[in-house]
Design a protein around this motif. Structure first.
Motif, mmCIF file in Angstrom:
data_model
loop_
_atom_site.group_PDB
_atom_site.id
_atom_site.type_symbol
_atom_site.label_atom_id
_atom_site.label_comp_id
_atom_site.label_asym_id
_atom_site.label_seq_id
_atom_site.Cartn_x
_atom_site.Cartn_y
_atom_site.Cartn_z
ATOM 1 N N GLU B 746 0.848 -1.192 0.000
ATOM 2 C CA GLU B 746 0.000 0.000 0.000
ATOM 3 C C GLU B 746 0.883 1.241 0.000
ATOM 4 O O GLU B 746 1.830 1.330 0.774
ATOM 5 C CB GLU B 746 -0.878 0.011 1.251
ATOM 6 N N LEU B 772 -3.790 6.828 -9.601
ATOM 7 C CA LEU B 772 -4.189 5.430 -9.451
ATOM 8 C C LEU B 772 -3.837 4.621 -10.706
ATOM 9 O O LEU B 772 -3.475 3.441 -10.615
ATOM 10 C CB LEU B 772 -5.688 5.328 -9.146
ATOM 11 N N ASN B 777 -1.742 0.624 -6.277
ATOM 12 C CA ASN B 777 -1.791 0.357 -4.830
ATOM 13 C C ASN B 777 -1.851 1.632 -3.989
ATOM 14 O O ASN B 777 -1.741 1.590 -2.774
ATOM 15 C CB ASN B 777 -0.595 -0.499 -4.412
ATOM 16 N N ARG B 779 -3.264 4.861 -1.976
ATOM 17 C CA ARG B 779 -4.487 5.142 -1.190
ATOM 18 C C ARG B 779 -4.355 6.569 -0.652
ATOM 19 O O ARG B 779 -3.297 6.946 -0.134
ATOM 20 C CB ARG B 779 -4.562 4.144 -0.045
ATOM 21 N N VAL B 801 -13.472 7.635 -7.522
ATOM 22 C CA VAL B 801 -12.282 7.247 -6.752
ATOM 23 C C VAL B 801 -12.573 7.108 -5.264
ATOM 24 O O VAL B 801 -11.649 6.952 -4.473
ATOM 25 C CB VAL B 801 -11.122 8.257 -6.970
ATOM 26 N N HIS B 804 -10.873 4.683 -3.023
ATOM 27 C CA HIS B 804 -9.429 4.836 -2.798
ATOM 28 C C HIS B 804 -9.119 6.043 -1.900
ATOM 29 O O HIS B 804 -7.970 6.341 -1.648
ATOM 30 C CB HIS B 804 -8.694 5.017 -4.138
#
Lengths: 176, 932
Positions: B746, B772, B777, B779, B801, B804
């Motif tokens: 992440e 993204l 990955n 966030r 989105v 995310h």
């Protein structure tokens, strides 16, 4: 001038003082410094003398007065060029504070100075039917409130205008 | 009757202080002389006679300290003796003039004998009447008590200190001349207000007297009415006068003094005789005065007055005394039946009633005491002795009251006399100021003591009473004005440390009462005399609307850190701020003095008016700090427009140089000025920068903004960056040792800040799809809250989105640091940013940053050196820079460590030093501010 004839009513003080005269009457006198008047006039964008001053008495008996929770209040217009007034017809045996302030055009009141609390005495015999107690001379049997009254005047203010104030200014559109 | 009932005579002897060394002929001296001739000496003679006869009796007399001062005054004593000699001469002349008129001649002889007798009495006791009172008291015939020091009407005294002083000096003065502390206290005019009892107790008083109103409205009601004292919860007893007993003696209509055989007060030869005869015995200017020779009896209403017959009057004295005693006996017997203890009837009067208004009063009193002295049922007793009879009394609360005509304060507070109170109350507060100061020289100490005497003299209830009564008003007005004027002169002399000693000496001689007065009694109880400004460093007054624990914007933390680091560097820092419902109103924390003011409501219902209310409250608190604690400052440092009014007044009122930190501007925040409120705020901002001698800004960007928005010259501005929370450095050390690295699966992109438009979070969300696409990955974590939360959520949803993007809402500092530690990059996409402290905080914990190239962020980040910059408000540019860091963690880490190393620039100790240099500059005379 003969010292015995000299007198001034202005003492370079910002104050409003309320004195109890009798169970229905409070004597109020006040004074505002030119400094204070200037700040206020600047803020409201008008000469101070044009801002209409009023007295406002609040019944704050037994409460923690926040400025917004009085049992009762009354506005009293102030005659021009005066610096004292009597407030008549008040309730006996209550505690009052008196503000001098501005009655704004939108109906809101703006407090300029606030008096210390002042208690009116009862006018009639007490109907107290509590237990009759006896005590000796020279022994304190309970703590009494201060001479001038017993209201707690801390405003208990929290963050002002919390919904819209971000620490610098307020957002003028409604906040979701 | 097994136990006797009790009768207690209480005579209140008082005259205002009327000594006029500048004018021996002053009419007011006669007030004292008449009272001595007609009341005090005849009463003392009566008491001595009773004592000689072996009559058991006790009368209570309060001798007011002003009266005692005059009776002890050598100059007045001598003047009185001369007055008395003249009176004897006048009476002799009258006996000769009236030799052919048997009736009037008899009266003239009566007066001649009487005055001769009084003169020889006066000489026999060496002019010292106080010693006669004292001798009788020592023999148990009198109980001497005291009264307010100058007879101030206590319910209208404003400060507790001034009220206490009236009690303290009375007790001290009484103890001095009687060698005995008083047990009782006569409240002037029976003026009572709750709280006085506490002061009386502190000074060892066991009992006082209240008006009937107090008993009538007490809570709970006194079981036995006036026939028993009550006790307040302070343990002090209160008696009230027996109404029936009083009326018989007081009332000129229904009372004894109105009897046709008694002497008529209003027919005095001073008014009746031709000037050729009476001229030498009245005022040299021909002003008619009472001489004391009055030849007629009351006779009746609307009839011609007939000549006074002493034998007839004495007959009535005997009758009236018997009547009084039998009335009291039957009244008290009835009371005793339901009380189960001995009742008391207090008969309290002004002493001057006896002999002056009621000529035969002293003989009547003597006769009553002879009767009770031989009575088995009814004894004369003092209140003090009565209190010794029983171990307890009913506890009740007494309300404000007096024995004035309305039972309250109306006599002393009405349109004729209310004008005195603003001046009296000012003097009270000023007296506390004087007494609290350390007096440097003996002359200053004398001036302060005399100031207290002048205040006390002005407070005498007599003057307000005279104004109300509308006779000799001019005198009362002049006296009040004179004492206030003299007080004010002394106050100014002490303050300016310029005592005019010869003037002071004259005033001391004229107003020579209370010789041992101790002004310390005016010092506030519990007030510590702390030399407020002992540290020797710069004395700084910080003005900031918020201060921890109140934290709304970033200002609170800034002022907190700056203040404590300034204090560490040796400055004396006082912060004036608002009370936010938590914390203390006054405290010293980490070396910083904090004064939190209450902002009063109603505040006009608008935020902008609230700021005025806050500024007024700050100014009031400051004035109190200056006036009561002697505070003074070298520099005032104001933060932001919210304290603009107070800052401006500090400069104007106290001439303290002003430094202002401008953390933001309304123009910059809004990208222009669009509304009246914004215009008003902007105007205050401008005023503040104009009034300030030096202006601190946190970035070169802000410096340019103030140049362009307010035309503020650069030479008046100082760029000092904001500091980084030292706690973060601590956190950073822990993190750098204990950190395991970001989770591999992440890549967290974190934003910290308020969710408002100017923070540019919308740009970050708009950049999300691009980010993204490049880094699936990734966030995005949005930490903070604000009015745009809903708008931003909607935007994320609209562009797909939302899954995310994580909105944390409000988080604690710890949670925030947690998120920062886990982040790969911190992003600050502001549209407007005066400084950008959060970017530094991210740097402090070793996180690489991407910022928009704006404001203070542009100063903080050098592109490609300690982070990366993006174009302001440009989503593609922002995405590009974020992706660059995510793709090259090694480079990102290098930026982060450079940034972390360079953070020393933002160390608060260093910032405090830079700020002190600005203060010094504000203080230096060479630097003339353009604003001045």
């Amino acid at each position: 001038m003969d010292p015995d004839e000299q007198w001034t009513r202005t003492w370079e003080k910002d104050r409003i003082v309320a004195l109890c005269r009798d169970p229905q009457t409070i004597f109020v006198y006040w004074e505002m410094t030119d400094w204070r008047k200037r700040v206020i006039a600047q803020h409201f964008g008008q000469p101070f003398d044009r801002l209409g001053l009023s007295l406002r008495a609040y019944d704050v008996t037994d409460i923690y007065f926040t400025g917004e929770n009085a049992h009762w209040d009354r506005l009293q217009a102030i005659a021009p060029e005066t610096d004292s007034a009597y407030m008549y017809g008040l309730a006996a045996h209550r505690v009052f504070v008196v503000d001098i302030g501005l009655q704004l055009s939108d109906g809101h009141f703006f407090t300029l100075l606030r008096s210390e609390p002042v208690a009116t005495p009862p006018q009639v015999a007490s109907v107290d039917t509590g237990a009759v107690r006896f005590g000796p001379i020279g022994v304190v049997t309970s703590e009494v409130a201060a001479a001038s009254g017993s209201a707690d005047l801390r405003t208990g203010s929290q963050i002002p205008y919390e919904d819209s104030f971000d620490g610098y200014s307020v957002s003028e559109r409604p906040v979701n | 009757m097994a136990k006797p009932a009790y009768l207690s005579f209480v005579l209140h002897a008082h005259l205002p202080y009327v000594k006029h060394p500048e004018d021996r002929q002053a009419l007011e001296h006669r007030w004292l002389f008449e009272a001595i001739t007609e009341c005090y000496i005849p009463l003392l003679q009566e008491f001595l006679a009773l004592q000689a006869e072996g009559v058991e009796f006790c009368v209570t007399i309060s001798v007011s300290p002003t009266l005692a001062s005059m009776l002890a005054d050598e100059w007045l004593r001598e003047l009185y003796e001369q007055h008395l000699e003249a009176l004897v001469a006048l009476a002799r002349q009258e006996t000769e003039r009236l030799a052919d008129e048997p009736e009037l001649g008899d009266v003239a002889h009566f007066y001649h004998d009487r005055f001769t007798n009084i003169l020889s009495f006066y000489r026999e006791y060496k002019r010292d009447l106080l010693s006669v009172f004292k001798t009788l008291a020592d023999a148990g015939c009198l109980e001497l008590i005291t009264c307010g020091a100058t007879h101030a009407f206590l319910p209208l005294v404003h400060t507790p200190e001034a009220m206490r002083a009236q009690v303290a000096e009375a007790v001290a003065s009484h103890t001095r001349w009687t060698n005995k502390a008083p047990r009782g206290f006569w409240l002037p005019e029976c003026g009572y207000i709750p709280g006085i009892d506490q002061i009386l107790r502190e000074y060892g008083i066991s009992y006082f007297f209240v008006g009937q109103t107090a008993f009538d409205t007490a809570s709970p009601p006194p079981l036995w009415g006036a026939h028993s004292p009550v006790v307040t919860d302070q343990g002090v007893a209160a008696f009230t006068s027996d109404v029936a007993a009083s009326r018989q003696v007081w009332s000129s209509v229904n009372g004894y003094p109105g009897d046709p055989d008694y002497r008529e007060y209003y027919r005095d030869i001073g008014h009746d005789l031709d000037l050729e005869i009476i001229g030498p015995y009245i005022h040299p200017d021909g002003i008619r005065v009472n001489t004391g020779l009055k030849y007629y009896r009351i006779t009746g209403e609307n009839v011609e007055k007939t000549v006074y017959r002493r034998d007839w009057a004495q007959g009535k004295v005997a009758l009236h005394a018997e009547h009084f005693v039998s009335q009291r006996r039957s009244e008290l017997l009835a009371a005793q039946e339901h009380m189960g203890r001995s009742p008391i009837a207090v008969a309290a009067f002004d002493a001057e009633l006896f002999g002056h208004w009621w000529f035969e009063g002293p003989q009547w009193l003597g006769q009553v005491l002879r009767l009770t002295g031989h009575d088995s049922d009814l004894h004369a007793i003092s209140p003090g002795a009565y209190l010794d009879l029983y171990s307890d009394y009913q506890i009740t609360a007494l309300p404000m009251s007096s024995w004035g005509r309305d039972g309250y304060a109306g006599v002393w507070c009405n349109e004729t006399n209310d004008w005195i109170y603003p001046a009296l109350h000012t003097a009270e507060a000023r007296m506390t100021e004087l007494a609290s100061a350390v007096s440097a020289t003996p002359e200053t100490a004398r001036a302060i003591r005399q100031a207290a005497r002048e205040l006390m003299l002005a407070q005498a209830s007599d003057f307000a009473f005279i104004m109300d009564g509308k006779t000799t008003v001019d005198y009362a007005v002049r006296r009040t004005k004179r004492h206030i004027h003299q007080f004010t002169m002394l106050y100014e002399m002490v303050r300016k440390n310029a005592i005019d000693v010869s003037w002071l000496t004259r005033v001391e001689q004229a107003d020579a009462l209370l010789p041992d007065l101790n002004p310390v009694v005016y010092v506030k109880v519990g007030q510590q005399r702390q030399p407020a400004l002992a540290r020797g460093g710069l004395r700084i007054l910080m003005l900031s609307w918020e201060y921890p624990p109140l934290m709304v914007g970033g200002l609170s933390r800034h002022v907190y850190d700056l203040s404590r680091f300034l204090a560490q560097a040796g400055c004396e820092v006082h912060v004036m701020t608002t009370f936010g419902g938590v914390g203390l109103h006054e405290e010293v924390a980490e070396g910083v003095h904090i004064h939190r003011v209450d902002v009063m409501k109603p505040d006009g219902g608008e935020f902008i008016h609230w700021t005025l209310a806050m500024n007024l409250a700050m100014l009031d608190a400051l004035e109190a700090l200056v006036k009561e604690e002697g505070a003074g400052f070298d520099v005032v440092h104001a933060h932001d427009w919210l304290v603009g009014y107070a800052a401006r007044e500090c400069k104007a009122r106290y001439q303290w140089p002003l430094v202002a930190t401008i953390h933001a501007t309304e123009h910059g925040r809004n990208g222009g000025i669009y509304t009246d409120l914004q215009r008003q705020i902007s105007a205050i901002e401008w005023q503040l920068t104009y009034d300030a001698k030096e202006v601190i800004v946190c970035s070169s960007y802000m410096e340019r903004e103030l140049v362009s928005t307010f035309a503020l010259p650069e030479q008046k501005q100082h760029v000092i960056p904001n500091g980084v929370d030292p706690a973060l450095f601590e956190a950073s050390r822990e993190i750098s040792t204990g950190r395991a690295g970001a989770e591999a699966d992440e890549a967290i992109i974190v934003f910290v800040g308020r969710l408002v438009r100017e923070k540019g979070v919308q740009t970050l969300i708009e950049a999300a799809p691009t980010i993204l696409a490049a880094c699936p990955n990734a966030r995005i974590v949005i930490i903070g809250k604000g009015p745009m939360t809903a708008d931003l959520t909607r935007l994320a949803r609209d562009i797909g989105v939302l899954q995310h993007v994580h909105f944390t809402g409000f988080v604690t500092d710890e949670e925030r640091n947690d998120w920062l530690m886990r982040a790969s990059v911190a992003v600050f996409p502001s549209l407007y940013e005066p400084f950008g402290i959060v970017a530094l905080e991210a740097m402090a914990v070793n996180i690489p940053v991407v910022v928009s190239d704006v404001g203070g962020l542009a100063d903080v980040v050098t592109h490609g050196h300690n982070g990366l910059k993006a174009i302001v408000g440009h989503a593609a540019s922002l995405a590009e820079q974020i992706i660059a860091l995510l793709r090259d963690p090694v480079q990102a880490k290098r930026y982060a460590s450079v940034a972390s190393e360079e953070l020393v620039r933002y160390d608060w100790a260093r910032i405090a030093e830079q700020t002190m240099a600005v203060y010094e500059r504000a203080l230096s005379d060479q630097e003339v501010s353009l604003a001045d």
